[in-house]
Design an enzyme around this catalytic site. Structure first.
Site, short mmCIF file in Angstrom:
data_model
loop_
_atom_site.label_atom_id
_atom_site.label_comp_id
_atom_site.label_asym_id
_atom_site.label_seq_id
_atom_site.Cartn_x
_atom_site.Cartn_y
_atom_site.Cartn_z
N HIS A 102 -9.25 -11.37 -17.02
CA HIS A 102 -8.29 -10.35 -16.58
C HIS A 102 -6.87 -10.91 -16.59
O HIS A 102 -5.94 -10.27 -17.11
CB HIS A 102 -8.66 -9.85 -15.19
CG HIS A 102 -7.64 -8.93 -14.58
ND1 HIS A 102 -7.40 -7.66 -15.06
CD2 HIS A 102 -6.77 -9.10 -13.54
CE1 HIS A 102 -6.45 -7.08 -14.34
NE2 HIS A 102 -6.04 -7.93 -13.42
N GLU B 266 -13.32 -4.51 -8.54
CA GLU B 266 -13.32 -5.74 -7.74
C GLU B 266 -14.52 -5.74 -6.80
O GLU B 266 -15.21 -4.74 -6.63
CB GLU B 266 -12.04 -5.84 -6.90
CG GLU B 266 -10.77 -5.75 -7.71
CD GLU B 266 -9.52 -6.27 -7.00
OE1 GLU B 266 -9.66 -6.97 -5.96
OE2 GLU B 266 -8.42 -5.98 -7.49
N ASP C 175 -9.30 -1.54 -6.24
CA ASP C 175 -7.91 -1.75 -5.85
C ASP C 175 -7.02 -0.90 -6.77
O ASP C 175 -6.49 -1.37 -7.76
CB ASP C 175 -7.58 -3.24 -5.98
CG ASP C 175 -6.18 -3.57 -5.52
OD1 ASP C 175 -5.71 -2.95 -4.56
OD2 ASP C 175 -5.54 -4.45 -6.15
N GLN D 62 4.19 -1.01 -10.89
CA GLN D 62 3.93 -2.47 -10.83
C GLN D 62 4.85 -3.23 -11.79
O GLN D 62 5.46 -4.24 -11.43
CB GLN D 62 2.47 -2.73 -11.18
CG GLN D 62 2.05 -4.19 -11.15
CD GLN D 62 0.57 -4.39 -11.51
OE1 GLN D 62 -0.17 -3.42 -11.67
NE2 GLN D 62 0.16 -5.63 -11.62
N LYS E 116 0.34 -0.96 -5.35
CA LYS E 116 -1.04 -1.19 -4.96
C LYS E 116 -1.34 -0.90 -3.49
O LYS E 116 -2.51 -0.94 -3.10
CB LYS E 116 -1.43 -2.64 -5.26
CG LYS E 116 -1.60 -2.91 -6.74
CD LYS E 116 -1.67 -4.39 -7.03
CE LYS E 116 -1.80 -4.65 -8.51
NZ LYS E 116 -3.17 -4.53 -9.02
N SER F 131 -6.96 1.69 -1.46
CA SER F 131 -8.03 0.85 -2.00
C SER F 131 -9.32 1.45 -1.47
O SER F 131 -9.36 1.91 -0.33
CB SER F 131 -7.92 -0.60 -1.54
OG SER F 131 -6.64 -1.12 -1.79
#
Ligand code: CA
Length: 424
Positions: free
Chosen positions: A141, A209, A241, A248, A261, A265
């Site tokens: 990632h 995640e 998330d 971003q 972010k 979540s």
């Protein structure tokens, strides 16, 4: 300590084949009854067991437990009792649910007080999360994102192979599966411009995640070593998330993600204990260059083989699987993450949530975000109804699933599911 994962046992409660919740799992969560009462519970097959009711009926009388410890709207106080208590409670529940144990099975009145169909209850957040940390521990990632956001030749920054990169996230917006949220608005600089505009994000993404829940607190100044780390971890959940990539991209230098972010979540409602996950430990990826001594793994067998899936459901369509990855791909194990997190003396508390970072595998179908799956929108995904997706559209639901399988032994995590609603 006896291992409670002895296989070849069955329950008197019917468990469908391939259920996430056979008798080997016994995850813990918080349920809410129709009358509004919350209680700690475990899941088995398509049922939940109300642990508060079970305690009230005297089934935990041989374990030293405070009265009403399960009669709560979070697991924090139970978790704080420590690992030997988690083990004893798990062992007792398992014993009571075994096919050959008639103690609970044959007591119809007791069963009616503690056994409920999962559809009869609401699943709440399992813990009150104090602090939330999000790591960035998948090499695949980090390499993919570094290639797209910066430079393919220097995709990994120099620190990445030497420490598990992380940032402190926001716990107020962690929601349990089933809670939907609105598309965030924010500052976005159009490509090639240094002047931002303000509008709802046009690049909404998920991040596949997992998270681990801290089970034991430390004092300021104390560090947790790789070897000790498992004593401080209660269990794991699935975690999404949610990320707004356009926000971003503009805001993240130099201090990392902020509004991109912290709006939402999603976590799965059941915490699968580390004890239930032990049979699925596997070799962690080799590390080169060698890490500093405080980060050295106490055991190379500290990855966990957890198959992870992401499903996308556009409005009025069936869900379609868009990613299959595995927790075992992570370059940094959770023991290393915790050792690093505390090496400076940072104290941790019961209920803290530490997320892995997006878990991408080596192949394009194992990438754990839309950003990577569509390569920043350059390779759109085509859904079965013919629609295309570069990023997520309003009304899209993302469902994260996960399970471990070894021979006939299979346990799962349920799901972390939420729908993206239009911006307010
Ligand atoms: Ca993340």
């Amino acid at each position: 300590m006896h291992n409670t994962n002895d296989i070849l046992i069955t329950s008197w409660i019917n468990v469908p084949d391939n259920s996430d919740f056979p008798i080997y799992n016994l995850p813990l969560g918080i349920i809410k009854h129709k009358n509004g009462r919350a209680s700690a519970a475990t899941a088995i097959g398509e049922y939940v067991i109300d642990l508060s009711a079970l305690q009230g009926l005297g089934f935990f009388s041989e374990i030293s437990l405070p009265n009403g410890i399960f009669d709560k709207d979070s697991l924090n106080e139970f978790i704080a009792l420590g690992k030997p208590v988690w083990h004893s409670v798990r062992k007792q529940i398992k014993s009571l649910l075994k096919s050959d144990n008639g103690k609970l099975r044959d007591d119809k009145e007791a069963v009616s007080k503690c056994l409920f169909n999962i559809n009869e209850v609401e699943l709440l957040m399992p813990v009150k999360v104090g602090d939330y940390t999000d790591f960035y521990s998948s090499k695949e990632h980090a390499t993919n994102v570094g290639s797209m956001f910066r430079d393919p030749k220097n995709a990994l920054l120099p620190n990445w192979l030497h420490l598990p990169v992380a940032y402190h996230g926001r716990s107020s917006s962690i929601m349990v599966s089933g809670k939907n949220f609105h598309r965030p608005k924010g500052q976005v600089a159009p490509p090639g411009s240094d002047i931002p505009a303000f509008y709802p994000s046009k690049a909404m993404d998920f991040e596949l995640e997992m998270a681990f829940i801290i089970g034991k607190q430390t004092e300021s100044g104390q560090s947790v070593s790789n070897k000790e780390a498992d004593d401080y971890i209660f269990g794991m959940t699935l975690f999404n998330d949610w990320s707004a990539r356009d926000i971003q991209r503009w805001e993240y230098v130099p201090l990392g993600p902020f509004l991109a972010k912290n709006f939402a979540s999603t976590t799965s409602p059941w915490i699968v204990t580390l004890e239930a996950l032990e049979p699925f430990r596997t070799q962690a990826p080799p590390q080169e260059p060698e890490v500093l001594p405080y980060l050295k793994r106490a055991d190379e067998n500290t990855a966990i083989d957890i198959t992870l899936e992401v499903w996308l459901q556009a409005e009025n369509t069936d869900a379609v699987k868009i990613c299959t990855s595995n927790y075992k791909h992570l370059y940094w194990t959770m023991e290393q993450q915790l050792a690093h997190h505390t090496i400076n003396g940072c104290n941790i508390n019961v209920g803290d949530l530490m997320a892995s970072g997006t878990i991408s595998g080596p192949t394009p179908d194992s990438f754990g975000s839309m950003l990577e799956l569509t390569w920043n929108g350059s390779k759109p995904i085509t859904l079965p109804n013919g629609q295309e997706r570069k990023f997520l559209q309003d009304g899209d639901t993302i469902i994260v699933k996960g399970y471990c399988q070894k021979g006939n032994l299979r346990i799962g995590f349920g799901e972390a599911k939420a729908k993206l609603l239009p911006a307010l």
